[in-house]
Write a protein that holds these residues in place. Structure first.
Motif, short mmCIF file in Angstrom:
data_model
loop_
_atom_site.label_atom_id
_atom_site.label_comp_id
_atom_site.label_asym_id
_atom_site.label_seq_id
_atom_site.Cartn_x
_atom_site.Cartn_y
_atom_site.Cartn_z
N MET A 1 59.64 51.16 -8.49
CA MET A 1 58.41 49.50 -7.85
C MET A 1 59.33 50.57 -6.66
SD MET A 1 58.60 45.96 -7.86
CE MET A 1 58.59 45.62 -8.95
N ASN A 2 57.74 50.22 -5.87
CA ASN A 2 58.16 51.09 -4.42
C ASN A 2 57.97 49.47 -2.98
OD1 ASN A 2 58.42 53.46 -2.25
ND2 ASN A 2 55.99 53.76 -2.33
N LEU A 3 58.95 49.51 -2.50
CA LEU A 3 58.67 48.24 -2.17
C LEU A 3 59.02 48.95 -0.41
CD1 LEU A 3 60.79 45.11 -3.50
CD2 LEU A 3 58.09 45.70 -3.10
N PRO A 4 58.01 48.09 0.64
CA PRO A 4 58.03 48.51 1.78
C PRO A 4 59.74 47.88 2.22
CG PRO A 4 55.82 47.59 1.61
CD PRO A 4 57.11 47.28 0.44
N LYS A 5 60.17 48.44 2.91
CA LYS A 5 61.89 48.01 3.13
C LYS A 5 61.66 46.51 4.20
CE LYS A 5 65.46 50.02 5.81
NZ LYS A 5 65.90 49.41 6.61
N VAL A 6 61.23 46.14 4.34
CA VAL A 6 60.65 44.62 4.92
C VAL A 6 60.99 44.11 3.72
CG1 VAL A 6 59.00 44.64 5.18
CG2 VAL A 6 60.41 43.05 6.86
N LEU A 7 60.36 43.98 2.56
CA LEU A 7 60.44 43.49 1.33
C LEU A 7 61.86 43.39 0.54
CD1 LEU A 7 56.86 43.07 -0.17
CD2 LEU A 7 57.77 41.05 1.90
N GLN A 8 62.21 44.57 0.16
CA GLN A 8 63.61 44.91 0.20
C GLN A 8 65.05 43.97 0.12
OE1 GLN A 8 64.05 49.28 -0.19
NE2 GLN A 8 62.33 49.63 -1.39
N GLU A 9 65.03 44.44 2.04
CA GLU A 9 65.29 43.70 2.33
C GLU A 9 65.34 41.87 2.53
OE1 GLU A 9 65.40 44.59 7.05
OE2 GLU A 9 65.64 46.83 6.52
N LEU A 10 63.71 41.03 2.31
CA LEU A 10 63.74 39.82 1.61
C LEU A 10 64.08 39.41 0.82
CD1 LEU A 10 62.37 38.12 3.84
CD2 LEU A 10 60.67 38.65 1.72
N LEU A 11 64.34 40.01 -0.06
CA LEU A 11 65.05 40.30 -1.81
C LEU A 11 66.29 40.13 -1.34
CD1 LEU A 11 62.00 42.24 -3.76
CD2 LEU A 11 62.36 39.57 -2.81
N GLU A 12 66.74 40.93 -0.61
CA GLU A 12 68.41 41.06 -0.49
C GLU A 12 68.55 39.33 0.05
OE1 GLU A 12 69.03 44.49 0.88
OE2 GLU A 12 68.19 45.95 -0.89
N ALA A 13 68.22 38.99 0.68
CA ALA A 13 68.22 38.15 1.83
C ALA A 13 68.49 37.01 0.82
CB ALA A 13 67.82 38.16 3.04
N GLN A 14 67.96 36.65 -0.02
CA GLN A 14 67.40 36.02 -0.96
C GLN A 14 68.20 35.17 -2.12
OE1 GLN A 14 65.26 33.03 0.08
NE2 GLN A 14 66.58 32.38 -1.86
N SER A 15 68.70 36.52 -2.24
CA SER A 15 69.64 37.02 -3.33
C SER A 15 70.95 36.41 -2.81
CB SER A 15 69.71 38.40 -4.08
OG SER A 15 70.26 39.06 -3.39
N ARG A 16 71.19 36.47 -1.78
CA ARG A 16 72.72 36.50 -0.80
C ARG A 16 72.83 34.79 -0.48
NH1 ARG A 16 72.08 40.91 0.79
NH2 ARG A 16 71.87 39.90 3.59
N PHE A 17 71.39 34.25 -0.94
CA PHE A 17 70.77 33.15 0.28
C PHE A 17 71.40 32.80 1.34
CE2 PHE A 17 71.97 31.70 -4.33
CZ PHE A 17 70.27 31.53 -4.65
N ASP A 18 71.17 33.88 2.58
CA ASP A 18 71.16 34.42 3.45
C ASP A 18 69.72 33.94 4.15
OD1 ASP A 18 71.93 35.41 5.95
OD2 ASP A 18 73.08 37.13 5.30
N SER A 19 70.01 32.89 4.73
CA SER A 19 69.13 32.27 5.49
C SER A 19 68.59 32.60 7.43
CB SER A 19 68.33 30.99 5.69
OG SER A 19 68.67 30.02 4.39
N LYS A 20 69.81 32.97 7.78
CA LYS A 20 69.41 34.20 9.00
C LYS A 20 68.97 35.18 8.93
CE LYS A 20 71.93 33.57 12.76
NZ LYS A 20 71.13 32.21 13.37
N LYS A 21 69.41 35.76 8.01
CA LYS A 21 68.71 37.57 7.95
C LYS A 21 67.28 37.44 7.45
CE LYS A 21 68.85 41.51 7.10
NZ LYS A 21 68.38 42.90 7.88
N TYR A 22 67.38 36.49 6.62
CA TYR A 22 66.10 35.95 5.75
C TYR A 22 65.03 35.93 7.09
CZ TYR A 22 62.00 34.24 2.24
OH TYR A 22 60.67 33.90 1.90
N ALA A 23 64.96 34.82 7.32
CA ALA A 23 64.42 34.75 8.85
C ALA A 23 63.86 36.35 10.27
CB ALA A 23 64.76 33.10 9.31
N SER A 24 65.00 36.72 9.67
CA SER A 24 65.05 37.83 10.51
C SER A 24 64.59 38.55 10.67
CB SER A 24 66.55 38.75 11.26
OG SER A 24 67.04 39.15 10.10
N LEU A 25 63.34 38.71 9.06
CA LEU A 25 62.69 39.77 8.73
C LEU A 25 61.26 39.82 8.82
CD1 LEU A 25 64.29 40.17 5.76
CD2 LEU A 25 64.64 42.07 7.16
#
Length: 105
Positions: A1-25
């Protein structure tokens, strides 16, 4: 699946429950609509993500992304009733690639 980089990073942040990184996107003036509530700006989005992580322990598994409509279909699982569910989330991006709007459709 060809996801935009920001969505890849969003999914990664969510999988780590990293709200700070999630919101920074998200952009400074971003809006998230979830469960009938609008969250505006990075601070509110971070607080919303922290709350939902604590309450539901939400995980996302991407199933399909439509590049034209910017809709990501995901399987969402967690501690909420009815888990897992399939959801469609629409994103709007700014010129820098940050998310300016996220909503369930």
């Amino acid at each position: 699946m060809n996801l935009p980089k920001v969505l890849q990073e969003l999914l990664e942040a969510q999988s780590r429950f990293d709200s700070k990184k999630y919101a920074s996107l998200f952009s400074e003036f971003a809006v998230v609509q979830d469960e009938g509530v609008r969250y505006k700006g990075i601070k509110e989005i971070e607080e919303w993500n922290q709350l939902t992580n604590k309450k539901y322990q939400t995980n996302y598994f991407p199933l399909y992304y439509d590049e034209i409509s910017k809709i990501l279909t995901v399987e969402v699982s967690g501690t909420f009733q009815g888990s897992p569910v399939i959801m469609r989330q629409q994103y709007v991006f700014d010129q820098e690639g940050k998310i300016i709007e996220w909503k369930n459709v």
